[in-house]
Write an enzyme that holds these catalytic residues in place. Structure first.
Site: not given
Length: 859
Positions: A496-498, A516, A621, A626, A639
């Site tokens: 997806g996107s922010v 998000k 991660d 992040n 994230d």
């Protein structure tokens, strides 16, 4: 036409592009930069376009060549398949748009799926086809099928269609796609067996006068779309009457039933059908229609008049005509054209004293319920029988005259009655009074009814198909979509996107936030659930160095079963830490970051990770990309898409095929897919290296597929000056420090650094042969031992290390390389020469590109 051409030429005279985007072929994960230059304007607004759509960028750079000549660049720090396409620049001048020549970005990497497994349903034993398609570049791409955990055949060219003869139970399947760059693994799909659906649930009744709208939610659909629902209904009066069944096409799961009798009891039940058959009926539900005004006037109004009293009688209304509970019968009367106070009686007869006063009066009667009164009966003129009988032949002339007057009077009275009826009969809430000794009855309207259709209900967490625990965690942070106004895109990723957004608060103020948003082409509940798990992790976070959840919202899509979940987060003014570090050395206006500031960044990250550890959260991660920077230059760990909460023990074992960032992953995680807080410490060590290197990519010159072999030989990232031993990268997890210890050490280091300590470390390039290493401040010096030095023995040992750990350490350090390393966990030989892996993209050398490509790990 010629005039338009001359007008266009005059407006664009002297305006031209002197530099156009070039065609580039880039390896997935590398950085790429395209350039445009325009001449003829003082301060042009150069817009980048991709495949016909405008690109939004927060870091577009402009370079002044001269007063009327400007240059700009568009950069992608880590190219992915979705970045491939046609790019060009546009400039608007006096309402005319001119465009540059286009350039193409072609992305080479592991195969990219254009059609991959999804959930399907079939009948038991029925054959079905599965389709999987992946593309490069590079080509060719071959596909391998896995069904129910068993390999089906061998690799075959993409696209591939697999015919399955039939199954009797649900199974899972996926496919692998291979090219010269490596192997990609598709998402896992499930083949379900179609069965009968369950009964409808959440049945609701919305009553609007004599129309009733039934709404319900489908139960378990049996892995097959519901086509129709059947409504069975009975009217419960003196005897139970079955009404015709009503077939409803679904969705939507609602139906309006009209033509029902007022003030009547009904019962109904619903079942729904799919390809297999019909579900059981829902439990019986009852409702009663509201009351209404009577639909008819009483009939047969008659009277008997004496000097002492007037007696009136009329026929009672039937139940179907009454439309409710009888409140009273209203007698409307007038004398000489003057309307009198109405008389109210509970029965269908009336006895009123003083009969003489009603001579030549006109009476009408209507029935009343709590809602109001119905129509009036035909008027009846009151005349005593004795007066009629006393008429003599001599009085015929007078009789005629009186009759004419009477007719005129009656007509006048009728007009008055009709006018009074129009002005008063609609006022159902007034009180009625009687004259004399008669009883008084007063009433008001019971309630009002909205005859407009109801709005569609907002999507809730119940409509997503996610598990109950996750719904419970997120229910109190659900924010209505109408309170959000989405702005331009801040970044995008695989799922997806922010986007920048504005959130309307309870006090009507507006807060700037980041949202998000899951990709619109994702329609699986499992993908949505994976996205919302990140929000669930963040719900209870409360620490200045860990990003906090503001809420979750649902974006409604027309004609779509599932909404798109949106995770609402605080807006971080300075973006992610990795981009900020890169801009400090590669931006249009490079700026200085003091050593104290860099250590403060590390301390913020360590404090955030210490807090997550106290919550039993393994991040998995952690990297500079992040971590986010707010307006106060405070770093927040963010994230949590790969995060896991551990409920017992101190480790988490990855149990499926995942896409993981190998250059930040601990050695034991690469080998055995075991994740602990100590593996987060390893990633924190890499993150500290990124901070000191101002955003440089870890292991420059080392391909992702070579990282495991590089580490198992004992190699590590080259240690920046003034740093302690690289104990974060011990191959034995328990020999690494805890985040509590790291916070204490960094606090001491920060307090001891003068703000004037602004020594700028320079970049370096790893050389495979150890000789002639370009050491310019970040690498090991003559007085600083490297990460592994065979003359100094094996580093990273600790006092309580077991003998088998020491033996493994010797092997991993290069003393027993005859085993050749464990190559089971690395798929996808890169196939690049050293020169290719370091090739420049539009003038950028390979040692400063952002090469944080994720590699598939087969677990």
């Amino acid at each position: 036409m010629l005039l338009m051409f001359l007008l266009y030429a005059s407006r664009t005279q002297g305006l031209k592009f002197t530099k156009n985007p070039v065609n580039l072929t880039v390896t997935q994960g590398n950085m790429v930069r395209l350039g445009c230059a325009v001449e003829g304007l003082i301060e042009p607004e150069i817009v980048w376009m991709k495949d016909g759509e405008k690109l939004y960028s927060m870091d577009q750079m402009y370079i002044t060549i001269d007063t009327h000549h400007w240059e700009t660049y568009h950069s992608v720090k880590s190219v992915q398949q979705q970045d491939a396409g046609k790019y060009w620049c546009e400039v608007e001048h006096h309402g005319t748009v001119i465009s540059s020549e286009p350039g193409w970005i072609t992305v080479e990497g592991v195969p990219h799926f254009t059609s991959e497994p999804h959930d399907i349903a079939t009948f038991p034993g029925a054959p079905f086809n599965l389709t999987c398609e992946a593309v490069g570049p590079p080509e060719p791409v071959q596909v391998l099928w896995w069904v129910g955990g068993v390999q089906e055949g061998d690799f075959q060219p993409s696209p591939s269609v697999l015919t399955v003869k039939g199954v009797n139970t649900s199974i899972k399947y996926y496919c692998e796609a291979k090219n010269a760059r490596g192997i990609s693994v598709s998402r896992t799909g499930t083949v379900y067996i179609k069965v009968l659906p369950d009964s409808p649930k959440d049945i609701q009744i919305d009553q609007l006068s004599d129309n009733v709208t039934l709404m319900w939610s489908p139960g378990f659909t049996g892995y097959s779309d519901l086509s129709t629902c059947t409504i069975q209904m009975f009217k419960n009066s003196r005897r139970k009457v079955k009404l015709p069944d009503q077939q409803v096409t679904v969705p939507p799961f609602k139906h309006m039933i009209g033509g029902l009798s007022s003030h009547s009891n009904y019962s109904f039940q619903i079942c729904c059908s799919n390809e297999v058959g019909s579900s059981p009926f829902s439990p019986w539900m009852n409702f009663q229609t509201p009351e209404a005004v009577p639909s008819a006037a009483p009939k047969n109004l008659s009277f008997h008049l004496t000097e002492q009293q007037l007696s009136l009688t009329w026929s009672a209304l039937e139940e179907e005509e009454l439309n409710g509970r009888l409140l009273a019968y209203k007698l409307q009367w007038n004398v000489g054209g003057e309307v009198q106070e109405p008389l109210l009686f509970r029965e269908n007869f009336a006895h009123v004293s003083g009969g003489a006063r009603f001579f030549n009066a006109t009476f009408q009667v209507s029935a009343c319920t709590v809602v109001g009164c119905g129509p009036l009966s035909q008027p009846v003129l009151i005349r005593p029988a004795s007066v009629v009988q006393a008429q003599s032949p001599r009085g015929h002339m007078w009789v005629g005259l009186l009759f004419g007057l009477l007719v005129a009077t009656v007509l006048g009275l009728l007009l008055i009655v009709l006018a009074h009826r129009r002005s008063k009969e609609s006022q159902f809430g007034s009180a009625f009074k009687s004259s004399g000794m008669e009883s008084v009855v007063s009433f008001t309207a019971a309630r009002s009814f909205n005859r407009q259709g109801s709005e569609l209900p907002e999507h809730t967490l119940d409509s997503l198909g996610i598990n109950d625990d996750l719904k419970t965690k997120l229910r109190d942070v659900l924010i209505p979509e109408r309170l959000l106004t989405l702005g331009h895109m801040l970044g995008k990723g695989e799922f997806g996107s922010v986007r920048e957004a504005f959130l309307k608060m309870e006090d009507s103020s507006v807060q700037k936030v980041a949202v998000k948003v899951l990709k619109t082409d994702i329609n699986s509940s499992s993908d949505i659930e994976q996205c919302l798990k990140e929000a669930a992790h963040m719900k209870d976070f409360n620490h200045p160095n860990v990003i906090q959840l503001i809420g979750v919202s649902m974006h409604r899509r027309p004609q779509q079963r599932l909404p798109i979940p949106m995770v609402i987060l605080p807006f971080m003014k300075h973006g992610d830490l990795h981009t900020f570090l890169l801009l400090s050395r590669l931006g249009d206006e490079p700026f200085n970051l003091s050593l104290q500031t860099l250590v403060q960044f590390m301390l913020d990250v360590a404090r955030g990770m210490e807090y997550l550890g106290s919550k039993n959260i393994i991040h998995r991660d952690l990297a500079a990309r992040n971590c986010m920077l707010n307006e106060n230059m405070t770093v927040c760990v963010a994230d949590f898409g790969l995060s896991k909460k551990i409920y017992s023990g101190d480790y988490y074992r990855q149990g499926s095929v995942s896409k993981l960032p190998v250059k930040w992953i601990a050695l034991e995680s690469l080998a055995d897919n075991v994740y602990t807080t100590q593996s987060d410490v390893w990633a924190f060590g890499v993150t500290m290296w990124e901070i000191m290197a101002r955003g440089q990519t870890p292991y420059p010159g080392v391909e992702n597929s070579e990282v495991y072999e590089y580490l198992i030989k004992g190699e590590r990232l080259k240690q920046p000056p003034d740093c302690p031993d690289d104990i974060c990268w011990s191959p034995v997890p328990k020999c690494r420090p805890s985040f509590q210890q790291l916070v204490a050490q960094l606090e001491g280091l920060w307090s001891g650094i003068s703000p004037a300590a602004t020594k700028e470390p320079l970049l370096y390039v790893n050389m495979e042969d150890g000789e002639g290493e370009l050491n310019s401040g970040l690498g090991a010096t003559a007085n600083t031992p490297s990460a592994y030095d065979p003359h100094l023995g094996v580093l990273w040992q600790c006092a309580d290390m077991e003998q088998d750990e020491k033996d493994w350490l010797v092997v991993s350090s290069g003393a027993a390389l005859a085993i050749g390393g464990d190559y089971r966990y690395i798929i996808g030989p890169c196939g690049l020469t050293d020169q290719e892996s370091r090739q420049s993209d539009d003038g950028l050398s390979g040692d400063i590109r952002d090469d944080d490509e994720d590699v598939i790990i087969n677990v």
